[in-house]
Design an enzyme around this catalytic site. Sequence first.
Site, short mmCIF file in Angstrom:
data_model
loop_
_atom_site.label_atom_id
_atom_site.label_comp_id
_atom_site.label_asym_id
_atom_site.label_seq_id
_atom_site.Cartn_x
_atom_site.Cartn_y
_atom_site.Cartn_z
N ARG A 118 0.84 -1.20 0.00
CA ARG A 118 0.00 0.00 0.00
C ARG A 118 0.88 1.26 0.00
O ARG A 118 0.65 2.19 0.75
CB ARG A 118 -0.93 0.01 1.22
N TRP A 120 -6.20 1.98 16.01
CA TRP A 120 -4.77 1.68 15.81
C TRP A 120 -4.66 0.70 14.64
O TRP A 120 -4.91 -0.49 14.79
CB TRP A 120 -4.20 1.07 17.08
N ASP A 121 -4.27 1.23 13.49
CA ASP A 121 -4.29 0.43 12.26
C ASP A 121 -2.90 -0.12 11.93
O ASP A 121 -1.88 0.33 12.49
CB ASP A 121 -4.81 1.31 11.11
N ASN A 124 -1.45 -1.65 8.17
CA ASN A 124 -1.96 -2.00 6.85
C ASN A 124 -1.01 -2.68 5.88
O ASN A 124 -1.19 -2.56 4.67
CB ASN A 124 -2.55 -0.75 6.20
N ASP A 165 -12.67 -5.17 6.77
CA ASP A 165 -13.04 -4.06 5.89
C ASP A 165 -14.24 -4.44 5.03
O ASP A 165 -14.79 -3.60 4.33
CB ASP A 165 -11.87 -3.69 4.98
C1 GLA Z 1 -7.64 0.12 6.75
C2 GLA Z 1 -8.78 -0.03 7.74
C3 GLA Z 1 -9.94 0.83 7.30
C4 GLA Z 1 -9.50 2.27 7.17
C5 GLA Z 1 -8.34 2.37 6.21
C6 GLA Z 1 -7.76 3.76 6.18
O1 GLA Z 1 -7.92 -0.52 5.56
O2 GLA Z 1 -9.16 -1.34 7.88
O3 GLA Z 1 -10.99 0.72 8.23
O4 GLA Z 1 -9.14 2.77 8.43
O5 GLA Z 1 -7.29 1.48 6.56
O6 GLA Z 1 -6.70 3.88 5.33
#
Ligand code: GLA
Length: 728
Positions: free
Chosen positions: A448, A482-483, A485, A553
């Site tokens: 990403r 708190w993500d 990714n 998501d």
């Molecule tokens: C991830 C999270 C989403 C959102 C996006 C933002 O995919 O799961 O809920 O917060 O990042 O970039």
Amino acid sequence: MAIFYYEDKRIFKLDTSDSSYVIQVDKDGFLLHLYYGAKIPDVNLPKFANRCRYASFSATTPEADSEYFTGFTPDTWPFEIGCNGCADMRKASLQIRNADGNAATDVRYVSHKIYAGKPGIPGMPALFANEDGDCATLEIVTLDKVTGAEVTLVYTVFEKLSAMTRGLIVKNTSDKPFDLERVLSFCMDMNSDAYDLISLYGRHMREREFARRPLAHGTQGVYSRRGSSSHSQNPFIALISKGGNEEYGEAFGFNLVYSGNFSAIVDVDYNNSSRVMMGINPDDFCWTLGAGETFYTPEAVLVYSANGLGDMSRTFHRLYNRHLVRGEWAHKKRPLLVNNWEGTGMDFDDEKLYAIAEWAKETGLEMFVMDDGWFGKRDDDTNSLGDWVVNEKKLKGGIGALISRVKALGLKFGIWYEPEMISPDSDIYRAHPDWCIHVPGRDRSLGRHQCVMDMTRADVRDYLFNIMSEVLAHNDIDYLKWDFNRNISEAGSALLPPERQKEFYHRYVLGTYELLDRITKAYPHLLLEGCSGGGGRFDPGMLYYTPQIWCSDNTDALSRLDIQFGTSLCYPASTQGAHVSASPRTGYETKRNVAMWGTFGYELDPAKISEEARAEIKAQIADYHKYYDTIHYGDLYRLICPWDDPYKAAWEFVNEEKTQALFTMATKLYTERRNLFIRLKGLDPEKQYRLTKTNEVFSGALLMNAGLSLWDYPIGDGESFMLCFEAV
Ligand code: GLA
């Protein structure tokens, strides 16, 4: 106390509400696993260790050579630790490479202690005892005389639940360093292979799918090598007797309290016995333990049920609600929120956000959450992670101005962070290119468009704590998402010496836990929600810091059925984030009915949905409050599972007092309308229950035995309905 020591037999018996676990110290000091299963009153298990007379070409100890054909070789005995390289030929749970360069490992009993309560694990998440002293702990100290490795096995039983934990503490008592090459938290040799293995696999948008397969000879299991527990496999497995299901059969559940690379293995040997092991993934792992140093493994959680998977899950749910989720929000009602992510993405300014907050207030929601895009110059995902400074072009007057306006509406305010990530296009990356994970001479793979911060470094963690505090300490913020990714590649740290690079993955997890610990201690009022591209790091380690985790998501209600059913195998509803979004496949009723199975909220831009949809949402909210306790802290019964029925799913929550039950059924695909009877579960047979929709009254016994006829309820594609039963 629920732990007994029978000195004459040198046997330990660990009792929980419904199970017993029995360990014996044999005459040579080996720790033998005698039994795990339904509770037994005595320990007369003389033949359980000596379970096999046939050792196929295996070695044995010199002392036992004469007994070779009558009983003893470590290769056939059931152990609590599988030591590498000394006559036990199975896959090992402990492998220590000593200063001489070999990896022969052999630990024997030295001493033990039994005490009330449960110890924590320094720097790592762990289940805890509550004040009423509902836990008892057994520590067995063993020693490898050659390496000086003192290995302590730590068992805690939860006396009121059918659950226990197990972990190891390894201390180097010698004057030379040695390398821990395999140091799994838990190992148990079961007497049979007559089980099916259940695991939860998945991917982004499709987390925790149910998988079931019969055990076969050889090694089977699941693992992560992604630097996080990951979407791909959850650190959870269960063994269930053949033919067992939700209600019947013995079920053994195993879950690792850890958020990094793990391994969960079942190894079936030539004697049809099954070695179950779980812990830090030994792939690409090695930890050098210097003289006098100590290493702590994460702990594994064990749950036993004689009554199938449903009962096993309910035990996990109670256990995690009472002994894992912590802090001010553990038992406080979670705010009903709206998050702007699916509604606006990063295309917002303060006015757009405020309009969503105003709608939220009007509708009866309680918190507004500002998701990704509020910092740096972030209008898309190519930049700015790490530059956690508010973008005043988007939020005019700064973040404080928006928060004040939202607060003036009477709403709580939440914010999104992805602390462990860094965009190559960011000021912080330009200033500190070595702060991200990388190895010399290789490209830094992107995920990403981003790299991962080197969380093993104290300077990186200090930077993150300080820059996050710039926002958190000066603003009235109630919630933090708190993500995380992407997963980790080119694993290495610029600060670790070459011989310690194999410690990287575990040090990464410890670093993340340390930052989480600092944030939760400095801001105890914050409600944290974990996230990782949806539910890519949904594990008990994260739940120790973040009482709830965004489940996926994928917010389509029908897809969510599979995801939420799978998640419920071991995680309670109170921990799984579930929101209603504008996803098109079903109407708002089904979206709501499915999302209520979790920490409920909305994830949309009200400006983009119809007037009718807005009115419908407003009418939905009262139910959330009415059923909150039953869903969050009640018992879950999976009545029709998506893995058994491709057309529909049904589930039921019953509160602790058995005075309220909430039944929900959702149809994925319409089949012809036919007789459909559902038998409810978990009610009090003696009580009378009123079906609130029709005011009809039925006994609990009738509802659980004759059941309900559902032929006249909506069962078309994507339809669903919810029925509430109140005791009268
Ligand atoms: C991830 C999270 C989403 C959102 C996006 C933002 O995919 O799961 O809920 O917060 O990042 O970039």
